[in-house]
Design a protein around this motif. Structure first.
Motif, PDB file in Angstrom:
ATOM      1  N   LEU A 311       0.917  -1.120  -0.001  1.00  0.00           N
ATOM      2  CA  LEU A 311      -0.175  -0.023   0.078  1.00  0.00           C
ATOM      3  C   LEU A 311       0.753   1.247  -0.055  1.00  0.00           C
ATOM      4  O   LEU A 311       1.788   1.136   0.632  1.00  0.00           O
ATOM      5  CB  LEU A 311      -0.724  -0.102   1.276  1.00  0.00           C
ATOM      6  CG  LEU A 311      -1.705  -1.185   1.239  1.00  0.00           C
ATOM      7  CD1 LEU A 311      -2.548  -1.008   2.676  1.00  0.00           C
ATOM      8  CD2 LEU A 311      -2.817  -1.444  -0.047  1.00  0.00           C
ATOM      9  N   THR A 332      -4.673   7.509   0.376  1.00  0.00           N
ATOM     10  CA  THR A 332      -4.156   6.070   0.343  1.00  0.00           C
ATOM     11  C   THR A 332      -5.489   5.078   0.348  1.00  0.00           C
ATOM     12  O   THR A 332      -5.215   4.080   0.404  1.00  0.00           O
ATOM     13  CB  THR A 332      -3.770   5.666   2.100  1.00  0.00           C
ATOM     14  OG1 THR A 332      -4.531   6.290   2.726  1.00  0.00           O
ATOM     15  CG2 THR A 332      -2.355   6.593   2.154  1.00  0.00           C
ATOM     16  N   GLU A 334      -7.830   5.092   2.641  1.00  0.00           N
ATOM     17  CA  GLU A 334      -8.651   5.014   3.778  1.00  0.00           C
ATOM     18  C   GLU A 334      -9.244   6.324   4.106  1.00  0.00           C
ATOM     19  O   GLU A 334      -9.487   7.208   3.268  1.00  0.00           O
ATOM     20  CB  GLU A 334      -7.340   4.908   5.109  1.00  0.00           C
ATOM     21  CG  GLU A 334      -6.579   3.906   4.770  1.00  0.00           C
ATOM     22  CD  GLU A 334      -5.421   3.498   5.679  1.00  0.00           C
ATOM     23  OE1 GLU A 334      -5.214   2.475   6.344  1.00  0.00           O
ATOM     24  OE2 GLU A 334      -4.872   4.761   5.676  1.00  0.00           O
ATOM     25  N   GLN A 383       4.152   1.858   7.866  1.00  0.00           N
ATOM     26  CA  GLN A 383       2.741   2.153   8.345  1.00  0.00           C
ATOM     27  C   GLN A 383       2.590   3.352   8.784  1.00  0.00           C
ATOM     28  O   GLN A 383       1.962   4.091   8.677  1.00  0.00           O
ATOM     29  CB  GLN A 383       2.085   1.101   9.406  1.00  0.00           C
ATOM     30  CG  GLN A 383       2.027  -0.248   8.850  1.00  0.00           C
ATOM     31  CD  GLN A 383       1.541  -1.323  10.080  1.00  0.00           C
ATOM     32  OE1 GLN A 383       1.195  -0.715  11.140  1.00  0.00           O
ATOM     33  NE2 GLN A 383       1.326  -2.440   9.731  1.00  0.00           N
ATOM     34  N   ARG A 386       1.968   6.152   6.243  1.00  0.00           N
ATOM     35  CA  ARG A 386       0.451   6.345   5.803  1.00  0.00           C
ATOM     36  C   ARG A 386      -0.402   7.179   6.940  1.00  0.00           C
ATOM     37  O   ARG A 386      -1.568   7.315   6.408  1.00  0.00           O
ATOM     38  CB  ARG A 386      -0.093   4.855   5.665  1.00  0.00           C
ATOM     39  CG  ARG A 386       0.573   4.091   4.311  1.00  0.00           C
ATOM     40  CD  ARG A 386       0.086   2.527   4.466  1.00  0.00           C
ATOM     41  NE  ARG A 386      -1.401   2.538   4.258  1.00  0.00           N
ATOM     42  CZ  ARG A 386      -2.173   2.486   3.230  1.00  0.00           C
ATOM     43  NH1 ARG A 386      -1.594   2.950   2.074  1.00  0.00           N
ATOM     44  NH2 ARG A 386      -3.418   2.427   3.375  1.00  0.00           N
TER      45      ARG A 386
END
Length: 427
Positions: A311, A332, A334, A383, A386
């Motif tokens: 991702l 992203t 989300e 992570q 992001r």
């Protein structure tokens, strides 16, 4: 000739995956002649991949063939995007995605794969060298809300051809099936005929071996899941490296394959397991090695292996104003939301990390370096990239995603009985 089919393994309607070719034409004709299957519900699903200039005519041929037999027909045009896995695999993925969207609860999607297809599949998987799937295709497996069913898997193509000719069936000949450019066609037209010259029963023998391997695979798969559970934490996308290293190399390889399968990721290539052992499992704790394959990635960070799709991070120059009333979509894929959707006292700013940010946590008088806090919380580097940062109008850092909240934001959320949420799981 009479073409015998096994009865449907589950009660419920049947949807034939109908391309209009010989195999699916025979399958449709045979199922449509069965009153019991008709009574449960029978329909045909056609996927137009748009890869041939005659594909629209093929769709019309399929519609007319179903109309002649009184079988409900549905067709859908899909976009095939190779994305590095090859045209055949990309077309299959697009086709299966369409079937999954069509599928009704408990419905069986009947595929027309036959014994010759099974032989080709076994050989292709052996040549791939990964050890995955050498037992070939299964005659039944869960799929979406229902099942994929292959009732012709024990029938050689020659019998399907005899059946169709004796009944005067008409079918489509896809010229791409003759092109040796595709691996499966090369096996079909160049390799298997040579094998049959020397060993006339080669096809039957390979298919029988696939059945025996499937039985053995089922027995081992149960033990794979037991051992996988022993090295897996609360997050199914993570494995403990020390626990993996405690396994013998053969079981370690099987556990990794089972893990990748459970995560619905593409099978690991043949060379992957040796690469993972040297580059990821044996890496220094301070290293952050990665292994990429077929649109998936496995990463080592500290004592954990992580696997999933690669991702993307938030673009460094991205920012947005947000009042909290509605979820904020992120680049992203989300979204950031307040639950319930109460507005902030004034619009806040959301942006990507730039570095050097500090946050004042509840119960602390001083501000903490965000980088150090995220490391302490065990958030892996990919992570962190992001995580959207939420800033108050005066520039105070209020939150990093929903994993690190400032004292100011916590007090406001408590007062308004609200909570901040970042949707979609990390990968």
């Amino acid at each position: 000739m009479v073409l015998s089919l096994p009865p449907p393994p589950h009660p419920g309607p049947v949807a034939v995956a109908f391309s209009g070719g010989l195999d699916s034409t025979v399958l449709l004709h045979r199922l449509a002649a069965d009153p019991a299957i008709r009574a449960q519900g029978l329909r045909a699903l056609h996927v137009d991949h748009g890869l041939h200039p005659e594909s629209a005519k093929w769709s019309e041929h399929c519609r007319l063939a179903c109309a002649m037999r009184g079988v409900p027909f549905a067709s859908r045009r899909v976009q095939v995007q190779e994305a590095g896995q090859g045209l055949e695999a990309a077309a299959r993925d697009a086709r299966h995605a369409a079937f999954a969207q069509w599928l009704q609860p408990g419905e069986l999607v009947a595929l027309a794969h036959h014994r010759d297809d099974q032989v080709e599949t076994v050989l292709l998987r052996l040549l791939r060298g990964s050890g995955d799937g050498v037992e070939g295709m299964r005659d039944l497996r869960p799929f979406g809300q229902g099942w994929l069913w292959r009732p012709l898997l024990a029938v050689p193509r020659s019998e399907l051809l005899d059946y169709a000719r004796q009944r005067g069936l008409a079918w489509i000949e896809d010229p791409s099936n003759d092109s040796p450019r595709h691996d499966r066609n090369f096996l079909r037209h160049r390799v298997l005929p040579v094998l049959a010259e020397r060993w006339p029963q080669a096809g039957a023998a390979i298919a029988r071996s696939a059945q025996l391997l499937a039985t053995r695979s089922d027995l081992l798969a149960d033990e794979d899941q037991v051992r996988l559970a022993q090295v897996q934490g609360l997050d199914p996308a993570c494995l403990s490296v020390p626990a993996l290293m405690a396994l013998s190399p053969p079981w370690r390889d099987r556990v990794l394959r089972a893990w990748v399968t459970n995560l619905d990721l593409p099978p690991l290539p043949g060379h992957a397991l040796a690469t993972l052992a040297t580059d990821l499992l044996a890496a220094d704790d301070s290293a952050q090695p990665e292994y990429h394959w077929s649109g998936a990635v496995m990463r080592r960070w500290r004592d954990l292996l992580h696997a999933g799709p690669p991702l993307p991070p938030l673009p460094e120059d991205w920012s947005a104003s947000w009042d909290g009333r509605a979820p904020l979509g992120l680049p992203t894929g989300e979204s950031l939301s307040l639950m319930p959707g109460l507005p902030f006292d004034a619009p806040c700013r959301v942006q990507a990390r730039q570095g050097g940010e500090r946050i004042r946590l509840p119960g602390r008088a001083h501000r903490t370096e965000l980088r150090d806090l995220l490391q302490t919380l065990g958030i892996p580097p990919w992570q962190r990239r992001r995580l959207p940062l939420l800033f108050a109008p005066d520039g105070e850092l209020l939150a990093a995603g929903d994993v690190a909240l400032s004292a100011t934001l916590v007090a406001w959320l408590d007062e308004n009985q609200a909570r901040l949420r970042l949707t979609a799981a990390f990968a």
